[in-house]
Scaffold this motif. Structure first.
Motif: not given
Length: 551
Positions: A138-153, A361-363, A369-374
């Motif tokens: 739903n993002e409309t701005s160019g602000t960068q976002r992250s996708k994480q991964i664990d170095s153990k993976t 179900n956002a709550l 999944f975390g607040e940013t992924n509601s």
């Protein structure tokens, strides 16, 4: 310069700090790595730049000459930026507008869209590909976002070929370049289903490629549950061992040393009751006092309850193949359709034990999944088991509707002894002629059950099975060395619990001309007095049935 756990060529992780030149990849390098990876295994690939970091790929191979196309959004994997708190965290950092553009291009042409990260440092001879599910945001701005991964993976992918890990909101994949085409062919489900839960289907799909990669076979079979997630209700008369059946199920499906007497982080249990509600089940927004220095404020936060906690735990442990159990005791005592509410839709599961339908179900999503992924849809994963109990003899407050029951397996627990020579107690009753009747619980309760269901014309009460009782209807204390206090306690269980049930729920509801108690007993008070004085209270016909057993 911050330190992280970097992956080296042998899979070893070392806590080190490095300059950007050690890991940073420019656009040309990313394109070269893609071309090399896509041109292996007898494939011909052509890559065309669309915009920065977005490529259109065409490829075919010797066994399948048809031209295949897909869009890739790619970025180099860099440290996570939170070294002090998360030294294993790595990421791709990108404008979500590029993810949206890739998604829209793929949707428009009805071809796959892929989101890739490439982990490649000066200490590696070959890159590791990291992949996240490409979704429209739903993002409309160019602000960068992250996708994480664990170095153990990443390390696991380097040594085993292919690896999955669970982040807050999705399954992330990491793999060597020889598994790139396996990922491209199966990307749709690889971010939704854990490999070790899909052994039969996965091995068929991977085919000869897996035959050459024995390590991945090990990955597929490691920690797999005995059966995929299910919804099951154990039902039967009181004391038959329904909870005991659940305990055995948990032992057989992942927690071998489980005991009801000890808590376990992967087992969640609640007892339902007439006032139990949807908010008690999932959680609700509550006022929370926040104190800072000398001041305090009241804020409103969602406080999760047992379902949300169990679901979050299941997703946390999903990639490890650990099962999580949600136990709902006494389900018939609550309006379960209202308790589940919108979660009812999740109860339909596919053959792998995953919800066929996801819901918004956002709550709950914010907790899982975390607040940013509601905005993520929630579902039941294959490692979450919902197990319930129902007493068939209860004077039910609520009837469980047919649509709800269809979404559960039902396992009947009979009144037969669950464990031989366990939970027994012997006592004596004196008859009118001063003769003594010796009784033991393990022989008494089956005769009571027979008398309850025996037809009136055959000399019984003619009632249904739901009036019977089980071996553990009464739980006696062990008294091997005879202690008078323990003996009195056990006798009181007979006088109180057993007689009260037989009087109110059996004798009083039977229209049979036969009785389990003596004809002259006209009240529970008189019955209780006879029992207190160790006088016989059973009817002549019931005593005869006991004596026939002895003969």
């Amino acid at each position: 310069m911050a330190s992280y756990y970097w992956v080296h060529d042998n899979g070893e992780m070392k806590y080190e700090s490095h300059p950007k030149e050690y890991y940073q990849l420019n656009l040309e390098q990313l394109k070269e790595i893609l071309i090399e990876g896509l041109s292996g295994l007898h494939n011909d690939a052509e890559i065309t730049s669309v915009t920065d970091n977005i490529f259109l790929v065409h490829y075919n191979n010797a066994t399948d000459s048809s031209l295949k196309r897909f869009y890739i959004c790619v970025k180099g994997v860099t440290p996570g930026g939170r070294a002090e708190k998360y030294p294993y965290e790595f990421r791709i950092q990108q404008s979500p507008l590029q993810w949206n553009e890739t998604f829209e291009l793929a949707e428009r042409e009805s071809i796959p869209g892929i989101l890739l990260g490439i982990y490649y440092t000066n200490n590696l001879s070959s890159p590791i590909f990291c992949a996240w599910q490409l979704k429209e945001t739903n993002e409309t701005s160019g602000t960068q976002r992250s996708k994480q991964i664990d170095s153990k993976t990443i390390s696991h992918a380097l040594t085993s070929g292919f690896s999955q890990s669970q982040t807050k909101n999705e399954l992330v994949c990491a793999f060597r370049k020889e598994f790139l085409f396996f990922y491209l062919q199966n990307a749709t489900w690889l971010h939704e289903k854990v490999l070790n839960a899909l052994i039969p289907n996965a091995t068929e799909q991977i085919g000869e490629q897996l035959e050459r990669e024995g390590d991945l076979i090990d990955l597929l079979t490691r920690n797999s549950n005995s059966s995929p997630g299910i919804n099951r209700i154990y039902y039967g008369a009181p004391g038959t061992g329904k909870s005991y059946g659940i305990q055995n199920f948990i032992k057989e499906n992942g927690i071998q040393d489980y005991s009801d007497k000890e808590s376990h982080a992967n087992v969640f249990r609640v007892t339902l009751h007439p006032e139990y509600s949807y908010n008690d089940f999932i959680g609700q927004v509550m006022p929370v006092i926040k104190r800072e220095d000398d001041s305090s404020t009241i804020e409103y936060e969602f406080v999760p309850q047992i379902f949300t906690k169990a679901l979050a735990r299941a997703f946390e442990k999903r990639v490890d193949g650990e099962p999580v159990f949600l136990i709902l005791e006494e389900m018939s005592r609550a309006n379960v359709a209202a308790v589940f509410g919108d979660l009812f839709q999740l109860l339909d599961r596919d053959s792998e034990g995953i919800s066929e339908y996801k819901i918004d179900n956002a709550l709950i999503a914010a907790i899982v999944f975390g607040e940013t992924n509601s905005n993520e849809k929630i579902f039941l994963p294959e490692n979450l088991y919902i197990l319930g109990t129902v007493n068939t003899s209860d004077q039910n407050v609520f009837v469980m509707d047919t649509a709800f029951k269809r979404r559960f397996e039902f396992e009947y627990i009979s009144t037969d002894s669950v464990v031989e020579n366990t939970n027994d107690f012997s006592f004596e009753l004196t008859q009118d002629d001063e003769s003594v009747i010796e009784l033991s619980w393990l022989t008494l309760f089956p005769k009571i059950n027979d008398f309850i269901v025996k037809k009136e014309e055959a000399g019984g009460l003619g009632l249904s099975e739901d009036k019977q009782l089980g071996q553990f209807f009464i739980k006696f204390k062990k008294n091997e060395d005879y202690n008078s206090e323990i003996n009195d306690y056990n006798l009181q269980q007979i006088r109180g619990k057993l007689l009260q049930y037989l009087w109110n729920d059996v004798e009083m509801v039977s229209y049979s001309t036969h009785r389990i108690f003596k004809n002259e007993i006209s009240s529970f008070g008189k019955l209780y007095t006879l029992a207190t004085n160790n006088k016989n209270f059973f009817s002549h016909e019931f005593i005869q049935s006991l004596q026939r057993e002895k003969v």
